[in-house]
Design an enzyme around this catalytic site. Structure first.
Site, PDB file in Angstrom:
ATOM      1  N   SER A 119       0.831  -1.196   0.000  1.00 38.38           N
ATOM      2  CA  SER A 119       0.000   0.000   0.000  1.00 38.38           C
ATOM      3  C   SER A 119       0.875   1.260   0.000  1.00 38.38           C
ATOM      4  O   SER A 119       1.643   1.473  -0.940  1.00 38.38           O
ATOM      5  CB  SER A 119      -0.972  -0.057   1.185  1.00 38.38           C
ATOM      6  OG  SER A 119      -2.008   0.886   1.054  1.00 38.38           O
ATOM      7  N   ASP A 209      -9.830  -5.696  -4.518  1.00 40.05           N
ATOM      8  CA  ASP A 209      -9.374  -4.483  -3.828  1.00 40.05           C
ATOM      9  C   ASP A 209     -10.130  -3.273  -4.372  1.00 40.05           C
ATOM     10  O   ASP A 209     -10.144  -3.053  -5.586  1.00 40.05           O
ATOM     11  CB  ASP A 209      -7.870  -4.306  -4.048  1.00 40.05           C
ATOM     12  CG  ASP A 209      -7.250  -3.272  -3.130  1.00 40.05           C
ATOM     13  OD1 ASP A 209      -7.906  -2.242  -2.871  1.00 40.05           O
ATOM     14  OD2 ASP A 209      -6.117  -3.485  -2.674  1.00 40.05           O
ATOM     15  N   HIS A 236      -7.745  -5.789  -0.166  1.00 42.72           N
ATOM     16  CA  HIS A 236      -6.572  -4.956   0.117  1.00 42.72           C
ATOM     17  C   HIS A 236      -5.782  -5.564   1.276  1.00 42.72           C
ATOM     18  O   HIS A 236      -5.827  -5.081   2.416  1.00 42.72           O
ATOM     19  CB  HIS A 236      -7.012  -3.527   0.443  1.00 42.72           C
ATOM     20  CG  HIS A 236      -5.877  -2.549   0.459  1.00 42.72           C
ATOM     21  ND1 HIS A 236      -5.202  -2.187  -0.684  1.00 42.72           N
ATOM     22  CD2 HIS A 236      -5.293  -1.858   1.475  1.00 42.72           C
ATOM     23  CE1 HIS A 236      -4.268  -1.316  -0.375  1.00 42.72           C
ATOM     24  NE2 HIS A 236      -4.291  -1.108   0.931  1.00 42.72           N
TER      25      HIS A 236
END
Length: 265
Positions: A119, A209, A236
């Site tokens: 991320s 995601d 995610h």
């Protein structure tokens, strides 16, 4: 003082590991346990703690609510206090150097051959590799600062952050003080392609995601057409099941060998 206890992983090539925003190194270590298990004979993993305080990320509280305090690399919203780019980069570098020094003291001796992030950590990982590329081009290979062969980008989004804005800066790049791009990207900057990371990358995308389209932007608009892609049917988070992890393991080992990473016999 360097550790003296024999460690079979001491001399393995090292991968620098960067957690997501609103997370921390302890959480990222837990999230990557399956991947690290499969690669434990090939790499030593070094986890870095983000320099800035943060609220927990939305995908962190469900499983790791009690694993605080939580950290971040960049500002992701107005709730994070303003900071100038130079100071932000210096704080990030200090965190990275501290982790490297700590691992040296724990006995690690291998070269840092890759950087892996999840991320917001993936944004930083790509940006560190981009900085290496720009420094090598403009200052010479000896001044690149790092010698990462590739990056592993788990659910990362663009744009890249210019960690050396005095060397390269345009409308397609952020600096480390920004939350997001603050002006339209010009056609001239897009055509010049100075924002493109050409060093090898592996992108991991969860098909469930919510940010998938943004992750595809990083892949298609900011990375080489030779970048590798691993897709899996997840949200995610970091893949944890063996069937989801093994395709990534294959790509990492294949790319490591292609980029000259030497494994002990």
């Amino acid at each position: 003082m360097r550790a003296t206890i024999d460690d079979p992983q001491a001399a393995l090539p090292r991968i620098l590991c960067l957690h997501g925003g609103g997370s921390n190194s302890r959480i990222f270590k837990a999230q990557t346990r399956a991947l690290r298990y499969e690669l434990s004979n090939y790499f030593r993993f070094v986890f870095v703690e983000g320099p800035f305080d943060s609220e927990p990320g939305p995908d962190v509280t469900s499983a790791y609510e009690k694993f605080g305090p939580f950290r971040r690399w960049f500002r992701s919203g107005p709730q994070h206090p303003p900071i100038d780019s130079h100071t932000a980069v210096a704080c990030i570098e200090e965190s990275i150097y501290a982790a490297m020094e700590r691992d040296d003291l724990q006995g690690g001796t291998g070269d840092y051959v890759a950087v892996m992030g999840f991320s917001q950590g993936a944004k930083l990982a790509a940006s560190l590799l981009f900085r290496q590329q720009i420094r090598a081009e403009k200052l010479g290979q000896a001044m690149s600062g790092t010698n990462f062969r590739f990056a592993i980008l788990l659910n990362g989004r663009g744009p890249l952050v210019s960690m050396d804005p005095e060397l390269v800066m345009n409308t397609a790049l952020m600096d480390a003080s920004q939350i997001a791009l603050d002006r339209p990207v010009t056609l001239e900057d897009l055509c010049r392609k100075e924002h493109v990371l050409r060093l090898p990358t592996i992108h991991v995308h969860g098909l469930q995601d919510p940010g998938l389209m943004l992750h595809r932007v990083l892949l298609r608009e900011y990375c080489s057409k030779n970048a590798r892609l691993v897709e899996w049917d997840g949200a995610h988070r970091v893949p944890i099941k063996t069937k989801d992890v093994l395709p990534l393991v294959h790509e990492i080992l294949q790319l490591a060998k292609q980029t000259g990473v030497v494994f002990a016999a």
